[in-house]
Scaffold this motif. Structure first.
Motif, PDB file in Angstrom:
ATOM      1  N   ASN A  52       0.848  -1.180   0.000  1.00  7.98           N
ATOM      2  CA  ASN A  52       0.000   0.000   0.000  1.00  7.98           C
ATOM      3  C   ASN A  52       0.887   1.234   0.000  1.00  7.98           C
ATOM      4  N   LEU A  53       0.564   2.182  -0.861  1.00  5.33           N
ATOM      5  CA  LEU A  53       1.392   3.381  -0.987  1.00  5.33           C
ATOM      6  C   LEU A  53       0.661   4.652  -0.571  1.00  5.33           C
ATOM      7  N   ASN A  54      -0.326   4.542   0.286  1.00  3.73           N
ATOM      8  CA  ASN A  54      -0.977   5.740   0.788  1.00  3.73           C
ATOM      9  C   ASN A  54      -0.044   6.495   1.721  1.00  3.73           C
ATOM     10  N   PRO A  55       0.068   7.817   1.591  1.00  3.29           N
ATOM     11  CA  PRO A  55       0.993   8.585   2.429  1.00  3.29           C
ATOM     12  C   PRO A  55       0.815   8.363   3.923  1.00  3.29           C
ATOM     13  N   ALA A  56      -0.418   8.167   4.353  1.00  2.54           N
ATOM     14  CA  ALA A  56      -0.664   7.977   5.788  1.00  2.54           C
ATOM     15  C   ALA A  56      -0.019   6.710   6.316  1.00  2.54           C
ATOM     16  N   GLY A  57       0.273   5.759   5.415  1.00  2.79           N
ATOM     17  CA  GLY A  57       0.876   4.507   5.840  1.00  2.79           C
ATOM     18  C   GLY A  57       2.382   4.463   5.701  1.00  2.79           C
ATOM     19  N   ALA A  58       2.998   5.594   5.347  1.00  2.47           N
ATOM     20  CA  ALA A  58       4.453   5.619   5.174  1.00  2.47           C
ATOM     21  C   ALA A  58       5.159   5.390   6.502  1.00  2.47           C
ATOM     22  N   SER A  59       6.263   4.702   6.453  1.00  3.67           N
ATOM     23  CA  SER A  59       7.070   4.492   7.661  1.00  3.67           C
ATOM     24  C   SER A  59       7.780   5.767   8.068  1.00  3.67           C
ATOM     25  N   VAL A  60       8.260   6.529   7.075  1.00  5.31           N
ATOM     26  CA  VAL A  60       8.943   7.795   7.354  1.00  5.31           C
ATOM     27  C   VAL A  60       8.415   8.850   6.389  1.00  5.31           C
ATOM     28  N   THR A  61       8.156  10.025   6.902  1.00  2.00           N
ATOM     29  CA  THR A  61       7.829  11.187   6.084  1.00  2.00           C
ATOM     30  C   THR A  61       8.977  12.179   6.186  1.00  2.00           C
ATOM     31  N   TYR A  62       9.591  12.492   5.054  1.00  2.00           N
ATOM     32  CA  TYR A  62      10.672  13.476   5.001  1.00  2.00           C
ATOM     33  C   TYR A  62      10.081  14.810   4.566  1.00  2.00           C
ATOM     34  N   THR A  63      10.402  15.879   5.265  1.00  2.00           N
ATOM     35  CA  THR A  63       9.855  17.197   4.943  1.00  2.00           C
ATOM     36  C   THR A  63      10.975  18.160   4.580  1.00  2.00           C
ATOM     37  N   GLY A  64      10.706  19.011   3.588  1.00  2.00           N
ATOM     38  CA  GLY A  64      11.725  19.930   3.103  1.00  2.00           C
ATOM     39  C   GLY A  64      11.352  21.378   3.286  1.00  2.00           C
TER      40      GLY A  64
END
Length: 337
Positions: free
Chosen positions: A85-97
């Motif tokens: 599943n590639l939904n953003p809410a399920g990401a293990s890490v969110t990188y922010t710029g």
């Protein structure tokens, strides 16, 4: 250098980007049939799926991982394998710029640049003229801001440094994994207006900051355009080992070459250490090891070199299997027509 595992090579990650919807699809193959096994969608305007890539094995388990860019919101998302599943809410890490930087425009594995057994990721922010490397770990999770990046690479203002990024493994024959960053609108070093330059950073995991133009902590090698408006470095990729010398090679796209007919170039890995280097500090496109050009007589303005990749790491065809037996790696180069 860790290469994509057999587990990952059986899976295709395809991206669909629409005017109002950002979506990704994970596909698997059965013979010649593609079947979806997972999907993901970001909010409108986020451009989730603008760029998607094999991320290496960031947590060093038995599964390879996936990295998805969303430059519309200046983010990138890491999904640890197995990826269903590639939904953003399920990401293990969110990188922010940084705001308005297009962070996530380009995303790639950097391989293991700090030699700790975990693969690392590199994320470009071309409107901020920067790229960021985040190290892998046993349990990556949560949100990681660019201010906490393990390595920051900075280019010249307005050069679109970070438009393309990639790791190539040990390009320089010194036992360390190297990374490249493209700046297709760079003019000062290439000396050509919008000619473009690709910068190589050697032993990049050894310090936290690298700056183009710094004589001590800048790029080890500059690969440059040979004419105005080439957009050299618009796309770059690990090319595999195209000449079977056990070093990683680089493929570079320059879609503006010859008035947008386009070109792609391959530079073989070779020593760059000052005591035994076989490569100049600056190499222009005319001196690169292999050169390929779009055919303007049949495909004018084809922008050949718009995107480039190593076919064997995608596991995409029977041709790949045949070529692999020779010890060399095939390439894929696309145009826009």
């Amino acid at each position: 250098m860790r290469l994509p595992s057999a587990i990952f090579r059986t899976v295709f990650v395809l991206v669909a980007i629409f005017a109002m919807i950002s979506s990704c699809f994970v596909m698997t193959t059965s013979g010649d049939v593609l079947s979806p096994i997972g999907t993901g969608a970001g909010a409108a305007g986020n451009r989730f799926g603008w760029n998607i890539t094999y991320a290496g094995n960031v947590n060093n388990d038995t599964f390879d991982d996936v990295l998805v860019g969303a430059p519309g919101q200046n983010r990138a998302y890491l999904f640890l394998g197995p990826v269903m599943n590639l939904n953003p809410a399920g990401a293990s890490v969110t990188y922010t710029g940084p705001a308005a930087s297009n962070f996530g425009w380009s995303v790639r594995t950097a391989f293991d640049v700090n030699n700790d057994g975990f693969d690392d990721v590199i994320i470009g922010a071309p409107d901020g003229d920067a790229a960021y490397i985040f190290f892998g770990s046993a349990s990556p999770s949560g949100t990681k801001d660019y201010t906490a990046a393990d390595v920051t690479l900075s280019g010249g203002a307005g050069s679109k440094f970070g438009f393309s990024v990639c790791g190539v493994g040990d390009f320089s024959a010194d036992g360390n994994n190297d990374v490249f960053v493209g700046a297709p609108y760079e003019s000062a070093i290439s000396t050509y207006t919008n000619g473009g330059t690709v910068f190589m950073f050697n032993d990049v995991g050894s310090r936290g900051s690298w700056i183009v133009g710094d004589p001590n902590f800048g790029p080890a090698v500059n690969l440059t355009a040979a004419a105005n408006n080439e957009l050299f470095g618009f796309s770059i990729s690990y090319a595999g080992d195209t000449n079977a010398d056990s070093l990683g090679d680089l493929v570079i796209g320059a879609p503006g070459t010859n008035t947008n007919d386009g070109a792609a170039y391959v530079e073989w890995g070779k020593p760059v250490h000052p005591s035994y280097k076989a490569m100049s500090n600056t190499v222009d496109a005319n001196l690169m090891d292999n050169r390929f050009f779009g055919n303007g007589t049949t495909s004018s303005n084809s922008k050949f070199g718009y995107s480039v990749c190593n076919a064997s790491s995608a596991g995409m065809s029977r041709t790949v299997s045949r070529t692999r037996r020779t010890g060399t790696a095939p390439l894929i180069v696309t145009s826009t027509t």
